[in-house]
Design an enzyme around this catalytic site. Structure first.
Site, short mmCIF file in Angstrom:
data_model
loop_
_atom_site.label_atom_id
_atom_site.label_comp_id
_atom_site.label_asym_id
_atom_site.label_seq_id
_atom_site.Cartn_x
_atom_site.Cartn_y
_atom_site.Cartn_z
N GLY A 170 -43.60 -9.02 29.62
CA GLY A 170 -44.98 -9.46 29.71
C GLY A 170 -45.26 -10.32 28.50
O GLY A 170 -46.56 -10.41 28.29
N GLU A 206 -31.84 -14.91 21.87
CA GLU A 206 -31.37 -15.85 22.89
C GLU A 206 -31.64 -17.26 22.09
O GLU A 206 -32.57 -17.37 21.19
CB GLU A 206 -32.11 -15.93 23.89
CG GLU A 206 -31.29 -14.72 25.01
CD GLU A 206 -32.33 -14.64 26.38
OE1 GLU A 206 -31.69 -14.06 27.32
OE2 GLU A 206 -33.28 -15.40 26.57
N HIS A 214 -36.57 -27.54 35.08
CA HIS A 214 -36.33 -26.68 36.00
C HIS A 214 -35.10 -27.37 36.96
O HIS A 214 -35.84 -28.26 37.79
CB HIS A 214 -37.27 -26.04 36.64
CG HIS A 214 -37.08 -25.05 37.68
ND1 HIS A 214 -37.32 -23.71 37.83
CD2 HIS A 214 -36.27 -25.46 39.13
CE1 HIS A 214 -36.79 -23.19 38.92
NE2 HIS A 214 -36.31 -24.13 39.59
N HIS A 241 -46.37 -21.31 37.36
CA HIS A 241 -44.97 -21.03 37.72
C HIS A 241 -44.77 -21.50 39.23
O HIS A 241 -43.95 -20.99 40.01
CB HIS A 241 -44.63 -19.57 37.45
CG HIS A 241 -44.58 -19.13 36.08
ND1 HIS A 241 -43.71 -19.67 35.22
CD2 HIS A 241 -45.50 -18.20 35.10
CE1 HIS A 241 -43.96 -19.20 34.03
NE2 HIS A 241 -45.03 -18.42 33.78
N GLU A 293 -32.15 -17.15 37.60
CA GLU A 293 -32.07 -16.37 38.73
C GLU A 293 -31.32 -17.23 39.83
O GLU A 293 -31.44 -18.48 39.88
CB GLU A 293 -33.47 -15.73 38.90
CG GLU A 293 -34.38 -16.73 39.43
CD GLU A 293 -35.75 -16.19 39.58
OE1 GLU A 293 -35.79 -15.01 39.46
OE2 GLU A 293 -36.67 -16.86 40.31
N ASN A 295 -32.09 -17.24 43.92
CA ASN A 295 -32.90 -17.08 45.19
C ASN A 295 -31.90 -17.01 46.41
O ASN A 295 -31.31 -17.83 46.69
CB ASN A 295 -34.03 -18.14 45.30
CG ASN A 295 -34.96 -18.15 44.26
OD1 ASN A 295 -35.55 -17.10 43.57
ND2 ASN A 295 -35.33 -19.15 43.94
N ARG A 297 -32.23 -17.09 49.61
CA ARG A 297 -33.01 -17.61 50.88
C ARG A 297 -33.11 -18.83 50.80
O ARG A 297 -32.81 -19.43 49.93
CB ARG A 297 -34.40 -16.97 50.71
CG ARG A 297 -35.15 -17.13 49.37
CD ARG A 297 -36.36 -16.83 49.37
NE ARG A 297 -37.36 -16.87 48.16
CZ ARG A 297 -37.40 -18.12 47.48
NH1 ARG A 297 -37.26 -18.95 48.09
NH2 ARG A 297 -38.01 -17.86 46.35
N ARG A 343 -45.89 -30.56 47.83
CA ARG A 343 -46.62 -29.48 48.44
C ARG A 343 -48.05 -29.69 48.62
O ARG A 343 -48.79 -29.96 47.71
CB ARG A 343 -46.34 -27.97 47.75
CG ARG A 343 -45.00 -28.16 47.59
CD ARG A 343 -44.83 -26.35 46.92
NE ARG A 343 -43.35 -26.18 46.54
CZ ARG A 343 -42.93 -24.87 46.44
NH1 ARG A 343 -43.65 -23.86 46.23
NH2 ARG A 343 -41.55 -24.58 45.75
#
Lengths: 455, 151
Positions: A170, A206, A214, A241, A293, A295, A297, A343
């Site tokens: 967080g 890191e 992205h 995000h 990560e 996804n 789907r 979008r």
């Protein structure tokens, strides 16, 4: 999904534009569709056009689109033998994927084990690193106790670095270090804070990516050992995000670099036995890709890959779930032209407050290279219970400039009345020199919005 | 997590008295008045409240007083195949013209292994039976209409 299991009736466990998108793909393949829906979605287009429609609960998603038991019972009651989860809701719920298959049905997506592996950031990163997919350079574990060793490690990773508490989260328990001289104090202070806040002083380190983009790679795998990459998308324009506008291919990144990372993603899929569609998300800065990560789907922004490759990703998902082998090879996949997706949200273009209500006018744009994926029709009631996505406007052109020009015309043609939309935001973004140039970082839109508010 | 449990455990033995007592407590806690399980010759019915027929009519029904002459819909509390009679019985729970009491069982929905009672939202007379027995109906679908008792 049991490999090779044929089905002829698909239950669509979703709503909105993606439910209609899945329904279209099913129809193309001659498959019947079952629309399960919540009470307020009774008049949705895909519900009206389904072979079988069944209301499974009230507006609350927990009692409808997220109710696993209800979905399985609905599949049994309607004779559906496969379930397509779409995106969101239960699409990345490993327990649901398992439950579908345990019930003898086909889950149109990867196995529960794959979803579970990718849902855990540590196991996902480990699997990707083992498969040669680049991750954020770092300590790959707890920092050593010797400050000399930590300095050596940081130099190897490259400044700036970020020192993070293993037990943190967080945004707490982390400190950015820009130069070697700051490292010692930062480590000691962060360890002390971590001990106080989380009861665990363990730290790791890191490389700190300051202005990353992205970039994501679309992959498609069958159950016969074939894993293909379908090109890259740049989804850097994000607010809180949430992606706002996406494009393919990623401007300014050499095709050879995308081919290299794409091949690594495909190899990772072969190694973990992945099946169906999926997306590898990366941060990209200074020529370095860092895996964030996967996804497991179909993505909201899949159409820009579809229009630039000519591959119907949702139809391929269905065919793979039927046990079919992919009918094309990596060398057959060609990127043609450039595509950008806006979008369309039912929200105020300045305050971003959701704007539910009845759409009294809905005149869609057209012309060469224009595609609109939407479930909205004139008279449609935008519900307050779910996300505000009312459609996606996709422009495809021979070049990025051509795509932008077509998108501008299309946005100007679009007429929506009765609700507020973010069309004005998209128009303003397309007029921005930085966005016109391409290659902006993931913080660009937030800065742009802050400047707009200030002026 | 490994494979999730079945939606409904296998019903192959009648629970002992203590278990039945516990189930009855759970039914009360959940606001349900009955549970019925059946499986190849085994049948268990637990009823924890009086049914519509045996329960005296409420002395007043404030929420329906003002609309006493307007029909009230009995809507499906879940989705499933409609059964207008109790399982293994042929007589309808609430045929046209029958008087029913608030919260009395007027129909059932069969969804997989679940048997879900449909309760009357108010006391009154059945003036219309809309749902067809054997039909798959959705959540919220109108099954029948009641004319509420005058308050």
């Amino acid at each position: 999904m049991s490999d090779g299991q044929r089905f002829n009736r698909v239950l669509i466990a979703n709503r909105g534009e993606i439910a209609l998108r899945i329904q279209r793909a099913c129809r193309k393949l001659g498959l019947e569709t079952v629309a399960v829906y919540s009470e307020p979605d009774a008049e949705s287009r895909h519900v009206r056009e389904a072979d079988i429609a069944l209301c499974i609960g009230p507006a609350a998603a927990a009692r409808s689109y997220l109710d696993m038991d209800a979905l399985l019972l609905a599949a049994r009651a309607t004779g559906a033998s496969a379930i397509h989860p779409g995106y969101g809701f239960l699409s990345e719920n490993a327990d649901f994927a398992d439950a579908v298959e345990d019930a003898g049905l086909t889950f149109i997506g990867p196995t529960g084990a794959s979803i579970r592996m990718m849902g855990d950031k540590i196991t996902a990163k480990r699997a990707m690193r083992d498969a040669g997919v680049p991750c954020v350079p770092g300590s790959d574990g707890p920092l050593p106790s010797s400050m000399e060793e930590i300095r050596g490690l940081a130099s190897e990773v490259g400044f700036p670095v970020i020192v993070k508490a293993s037990g943190g989260g967080g945004g707490r328990g982390m400190r950015v270090v820009h130069a070697p001289a700051e490292l010692s104090d930062a480590v000691l202070l962060t360890a002390k804070e971590a001990q106080q806040a989380f009861g665990n002083p363990t730290l790791y380190l890191e490389r700190f990516m300051q202005k990353p983009r992205h970039i994501e790679i679309q992959i498609l795998c069958d159950t016969h050992g074939t894993a293909l990459w379908l090109g890259a998308r740049d989804c850097s324009l994000q607010r809180r995000h949430q992606k706002v506008m996406e494009e393919a291919p990623a401007p300014g990144i050499p095709a050879s670099a995308i081919a290299d990372i794409g091949a690594r993603c495909a190899e990772a899929c072969r190694r973990i036995g992945y099946r169906g569609a999926g997306t590898f998300e990366f941060l990209y800065e200074d020529g370095i890709f860092a895996f964030i990560e996967m996804n497991t789907r179909v993505q909201v922004e899949h159409p820009i890959t579809e229009v630039t490759t000519g591959i119907d990703i949702v139809a391929e998902q269905l065919k793979v779930a039927q046990g079919e082998a992919l009918s094309f090879k990596q060398d057959d996949i060609r990127q043609q032209g450039h595509a950008i997706e806006c979008r369309l949200n039912a929200e105020d273009p300045f305050s971003f407050m959701p704007s539910p209500g009845t759409v009294s006018r809905w005149d869609l744009p057209g012309g060469p290279g224009i595609r609109v994926d939407t479930h909205v029709v004139s008279g449609y009631m935008v519900q307050p219970y779910y996300d505000s996505l009312i459609g996606k406007l996709i422009a495809h052109g021979t070049s990025r400039e051509d795509a932008i020009a077509r998108l501008r015309v299309a946005l100007a043609e679009l007429r929506v009345e009765g609700i507020s939309t973010n069309v004005r935001l998209h128009q303003d973004l397309l007029a921005d020199p930085g966005i016109q140039a391409g290659g902006v970082d993931i913080h660009y839109l937030e800065r742009w919005l802050a400047n707009r508010s200030a002026s | 997590m490994t494979a999730p449990p079945d939606l409904i455990p296998e019903f192959d033995t009648i629970p002992d008295v203590d278990d039945i007592g516990q189930i009855a407590t759970w039914l009360v806690d959940a606001g349900l008045d009955s549970l019925e399980l059946s499986n190849e010759g085994l049948r268990l019915r637990i009823s924890v409240s009086c049914t519509a027929a045996s329960e005296p009519a409420p002395s007043h029904a404030p929420s329906f007083v003002e609309t006493a002459n307007e029909a009230v819909d009995v809507r499906a509390p879940y989705f499933g195949v409609l059964s207008l009679a109790k399982p293994l019985e042929e007589t309808a729970c609430a045929p046209l013209g029958a008087s029913v009491h608030k919260d009395g069982v007027v129909a059932f929905l069969v969804s997989g292994a679940l048997l879900i009672p449909v309760l009357a939202p108010t006391s009154g007379a059945v003036v219309d039976v809309v749902g067809q027995a054997g039909e798959l109906i959705g959540y919220g679908a109108t099954i029948m209409r009641l004319r509420p008792d005058a308050g």
